[in-house]
Scaffold this active site. Structure first.
Site, short mmCIF file in Angstrom:
data_model
loop_
_atom_site.label_atom_id
_atom_site.label_comp_id
_atom_site.label_asym_id
_atom_site.label_seq_id
_atom_site.Cartn_x
_atom_site.Cartn_y
_atom_site.Cartn_z
N MET A 158 0.84 -1.20 0.00
CA MET A 158 0.00 0.00 0.00
C MET A 158 0.88 1.25 0.00
SD MET A 158 -3.38 -0.97 2.13
CE MET A 158 -2.71 -0.75 3.76
N GLY A 159 2.18 1.08 -0.25
CA GLY A 159 3.06 2.25 -0.39
C GLY A 159 3.50 2.86 0.93
N GLY A 200 10.89 -2.54 5.61
CA GLY A 200 10.16 -3.81 5.58
C GLY A 200 9.75 -4.16 4.15
N HIS A 201 9.13 -3.19 3.46
CA HIS A 201 8.74 -3.42 2.06
C HIS A 201 9.98 -3.74 1.21
CE1 HIS A 201 5.53 -0.36 3.29
NE2 HIS A 201 4.82 -1.40 2.93
N GLN A 207 -10.44 -3.15 1.77
CA GLN A 207 -9.96 -3.78 3.00
C GLN A 207 -10.01 -2.87 4.21
OE1 GLN A 207 -6.06 -4.46 1.10
NE2 GLN A 207 -5.16 -3.97 3.07
N GLY A 213 5.11 -10.10 4.01
CA GLY A 213 5.83 -9.98 5.28
C GLY A 213 5.11 -10.69 6.41
N GLN A 219 -2.25 -12.50 7.51
CA GLN A 219 -2.43 -12.26 6.07
C GLN A 219 -1.70 -13.34 5.26
OE1 GLN A 219 -2.56 -8.25 4.07
NE2 GLN A 219 -0.41 -8.70 3.79
N VAL A 227 10.94 -6.86 9.58
CA VAL A 227 12.05 -5.91 9.69
C VAL A 227 11.70 -4.90 10.78
CG1 VAL A 227 13.34 -4.10 8.48
CG2 VAL A 227 12.70 -6.21 7.29
N ARG A 255 2.26 2.95 9.25
CA ARG A 255 1.42 3.64 10.23
C ARG A 255 2.23 4.21 11.40
NH1 ARG A 255 -2.62 -0.58 8.57
NH2 ARG A 255 -4.44 0.57 7.84
P1 AMP Z 1 1.50 -2.82 3.47
O1 AMP Z 1 2.00 -1.75 2.55
O2 AMP Z 1 1.48 -2.43 4.91
O3 AMP Z 1 0.22 -3.44 2.99
O4 AMP Z 1 2.58 -3.99 3.41
C1 AMP Z 1 2.96 -4.56 2.19
C2 AMP Z 1 3.76 -5.81 2.46
O5 AMP Z 1 4.91 -5.47 3.23
C3 AMP Z 1 2.98 -6.84 3.29
O6 AMP Z 1 3.30 -8.14 2.80
C4 AMP Z 1 3.52 -6.62 4.67
O7 AMP Z 1 3.43 -7.76 5.50
C5 AMP Z 1 4.97 -6.28 4.38
N1 AMP Z 1 5.55 -5.57 5.52
C6 AMP Z 1 5.07 -4.46 6.12
N2 AMP Z 1 5.83 -4.12 7.18
C7 AMP Z 1 6.82 -5.05 7.25
C8 AMP Z 1 7.92 -5.27 8.13
N3 AMP Z 1 8.17 -4.46 9.16
N4 AMP Z 1 8.71 -6.33 7.90
C9 AMP Z 1 8.47 -7.18 6.85
N5 AMP Z 1 7.45 -7.03 5.99
C10 AMP Z 1 6.63 -5.99 6.18
#
Ligand code: AMP
Length: 281
Positions: free
Chosen positions: A28-29, A34-35, A59, A145, A151, A174, A185
């Site tokens: 979601m950018g 982590g991303h 969602q 992640g 999820q 991460v 967030r």
């Molecule tokens: P989001 O943009 O929050 O929907 O996350 C996109 C992807 O990045 C999802 O697969 C998340 O689980 C992963 N993700 C988000 N935060 C982390 C993190 N701290 N460590 C590893 N993966 C992450």
């Protein structure tokens, strides 16, 4: 001629005709490390890496943070390119949902607890958009992640049940140097909230060690210990603290022999943070 009766065998056979491996990282950018760790893993395993950035309205619940979800597409574009993304897919809501959607993907069982219980409809939105993105992108491998461990379980179940020809690759959480799990967030947090939020990673690390040392031996003690620790922080409001078998997300029978997910969702102010540890992976 070959006759094949097994789905996986047919898919393996057909995969040989797709000569390049496409890796996909849906997000979601408002990208963070982590991303980018998902991208790095995809780059190391695939010929072409596609990342999507799409804040998926399906969602989000009616009182959630869809409108204020942080966005910075210029910065994201730079980070994605530096990390090795080949194609950045940034559809608008109109592009993804030009008409009112009348088909949704509903995964049962693994969606009943944790975020599925706190956020009705959330995983329907996730499963629907991920299916749609899988059809659009056609990846061989998709990277998710474990920060969102439920999820991962939901997507793995969906892919298994509906025979999506894609391998799901779960990636480690991460964290910042102080332990807090990276999240888009986190920018919502005040300095005080962020300091208090450190309790999540600290107490999860502590319970993992305590179980491994035999100081906590059942899920009820683990749960109570975590709740006590988190409630010491005056700004923390617990949504859930759960100890479940993973990836089935059912009641565990033995903390020492099963793979166990210890997951928390806690509000600091209006910001809901997730964190978890997995035992016996
Ligand atoms: P989001 O943009 O929050 O929907 O996350 C996109 C992807 O990045 C999802 O697969 C998340 O689980 C992963 N993700 C988000 N935060 C982390 C993190 N701290 N460590 C590893 N993966 C992450």
């Amino acid at each position: 001629m070959k006759q094949i009766s097994s789905i996986s065998q047919l898919q393996t056979e057909l995969a040989a005709y797709h000569s390049r491996t496409i890796g996909f990282v849906p997000t979601m950018g408002f990208l963070h490390a982590g991303h980018l760790s998902l991208v790095h893993q995809a780059v190391s395993e695939c010929d072409l890496v596609v990342m999507s950035i799409f804040v998926n309205p399906l969602q989000f619940g009616p009182n959630e943070d869809l409108a204020r979800y942080p966005r910075d597409i210029e910065r994201d574009r730079e980070l994605a390119e530096q990390a090795g993304v080949d194609i950045l897919f940034t559809p608008t809501v109109e592009e993804m949902y030009p008409r009112k959607i009348q088909t949704q993907v509903q995964v049962s069982g693994v969606t009943e607890k944790l975020c599925g219980a706190s956020r009705p409809g959330h995983f329907e939105g996730v499963a629907t958009v991920v299916s749609k993105l899988f059809h659009i992108v056609g990846p061989n491998r998709a990277y998710f992640g474990l920060k969102d461990a439920q999820q991962v379980a939901v997507i793995e179940q969906m892919v298994f049940d509906l025979s999506f020809p894609v391998t799901i690759v779960p990636c480690e959480i991460v964290r910042d140097t102080d332990g807090i799990a990276k999240s888009s967030r986190n920018v919502y947090l005040s300095a005080e909230e962020r300091t208090q939020a450190l309790i999540l990673s600290r107490s999860l690390k502590q319970v993992k060690e305590m179980v491994e040392q035999g100081a906590l031996t059942n899920q009820h003690d683990v749960r109570n210990f975590l709740i006590e620790q988190i409630e010491l922080q005056p700004l923390a409001k617990i949504d859930y603290v759960e100890v479940l078998s993973y990836p089935t997300l059912t009641e565990p029978r033995n903390l020492f022999t099963e793979t166990i997910l210890i997951a928390v969702a806690v509000y600091f102010g209006n910001t809901r943070l997730l964190d978890n540890v997995i035992l016996n992976k």
